[in-house]
Design an enzyme around this catalytic site. Structure first.
Site, PDB file in Angstrom:
ATOM      1  N   CYS A  26      59.693  12.476  57.421  1.00 57.24           N
ATOM      2  CA  CYS A  26      58.427  13.197  57.401  1.00 57.24           C
ATOM      3  C   CYS A  26      57.376  12.463  58.239  1.00 57.24           C
ATOM      4  O   CYS A  26      57.271  11.241  58.180  1.00 57.24           O
ATOM      5  CB  CYS A  26      57.928  13.377  55.968  1.00 57.24           C
ATOM      6  SG  CYS A  26      59.011  14.428  54.975  1.00 57.24           S
ATOM      7  N   HIS A  70      60.128  16.159  47.194  1.00 55.23           N
ATOM      8  CA  HIS A  70      59.346  14.940  47.009  1.00 55.23           C
ATOM      9  C   HIS A  70      60.280  13.796  46.617  1.00 55.23           C
ATOM     10  O   HIS A  70      61.385  14.017  46.118  1.00 55.23           O
ATOM     11  CB  HIS A  70      58.282  15.152  45.939  1.00 55.23           C
ATOM     12  CG  HIS A  70      57.171  16.055  46.388  1.00 55.23           C
ATOM     13  ND1 HIS A  70      56.066  16.294  45.609  1.00 55.23           N
ATOM     14  CD2 HIS A  70      57.000  16.763  47.529  1.00 55.23           C
ATOM     15  CE1 HIS A  70      55.254  17.119  46.265  1.00 55.23           C
ATOM     16  NE2 HIS A  70      55.804  17.419  47.424  1.00 55.23           N
ATOM     17  N   GLU A  72      60.193  11.675  44.161  1.00 49.53           N
ATOM     18  CA  GLU A  72      60.538  11.645  42.740  1.00 49.53           C
ATOM     19  C   GLU A  72      61.625  12.666  42.423  1.00 49.53           C
ATOM     20  O   GLU A  72      62.552  12.379  41.671  1.00 49.53           O
ATOM     21  CB  GLU A  72      59.324  11.976  41.858  1.00 49.53           C
ATOM     22  CG  GLU A  72      58.074  11.201  42.157  1.00 49.53           C
ATOM     23  CD  GLU A  72      57.162  11.878  43.164  1.00 49.53           C
ATOM     24  OE1 GLU A  72      55.971  12.048  42.843  1.00 49.53           O
ATOM     25  OE2 GLU A  72      57.625  12.227  44.254  1.00 49.53           O
ATOM     26  N   CYS A  98      52.746  14.737  41.995  1.00 44.88           N
ATOM     27  CA  CYS A  98      52.130  16.056  41.859  1.00 44.88           C
ATOM     28  C   CYS A  98      52.512  16.623  40.492  1.00 44.88           C
ATOM     29  O   CYS A  98      53.340  16.065  39.777  1.00 44.88           O
ATOM     30  CB  CYS A  98      52.605  16.987  42.978  1.00 44.88           C
ATOM     31  SG  CYS A  98      54.349  17.481  42.834  1.00 44.88           S
ATOM     32  N   CYS A 101      56.370  17.371  40.116  1.00 42.38           N
ATOM     33  CA  CYS A 101      57.165  16.164  39.890  1.00 42.38           C
ATOM     34  C   CYS A 101      56.866  15.563  38.522  1.00 42.38           C
ATOM     35  O   CYS A 101      57.762  15.015  37.877  1.00 42.38           O
ATOM     36  CB  CYS A 101      56.940  15.146  41.006  1.00 42.38           C
ATOM     37  SG  CYS A 101      57.707  15.656  42.569  1.00 42.38           S
TER      38      CYS A 101
END
Length: 143
Positions: A26, A70, A72, A98, A101
């Site tokens: 990313c 993500h 996690e 977030c 997650c």
């Protein structure tokens, strides 16, 4: 003394999560996560596309693609494919989770979250605290 020892380990595991984040393709943000149980790393993850997808996280406009996982989520779902489980574990994340997650963390039985960067939205952290999960911020700034 025990608290000092725990903080020392927390900082080291968080440093390791930061190194692991460098595996992410990313461009906007690289995030890493480690799940630790009884002093052993039992899973790891970084943000990126699902297995078998191209390693491109953003579209031509620099917007993160909706199917990017993500860190996690990657670490927790990796556990589902192993013989380990996360009951009572600690997850170390380079950035605060977030809300999506946070829900996975709660459901996975993780009891403690240590993170290194605050995010502008706090709904994930708020939900974790509401669920009785111990949350600790270990950033560079004073908290």
């Amino acid at each position: 003394m025990e608290k000092e020892k725990q903080q020392k380990f927390d900082r080291r595991y968080l440093d390791m999560a930061r190194i692991w984040a460098q595996n992410s393709y990313c461009q906007r943000r690289q995030v890493g996560a480690l799940v630790v149980k009884q002093g052993m790393i039992i899973s790891d993850g970084y943000n990126g596309t699902p297995s078998g997808f191209e390693n491109v996280c953003e579209d031509d406009n620099g917007v993160t693609k909706p199917y990017v996982l993500h860190a996690e989520a990657n670490a927790i779902t990796k556990l589902a494919r192993s013989s380990n489980n996360s009951d009572g574990a600690t997850i170390y994340i380079t950035a605060s989770p977030c809300i999506e997650c946070a829900k996975l963390i709660i459901q996975s039985g993780i009891r403690r979250v240590v993170y290194g960067e605050k995010y502008r939205l706090t709904d994930g952290i708020d939900l974790l605290k509401r669920a009785g999960i111990e949350v600790e911020y270990l950033g560079d700034e004073e908290s």
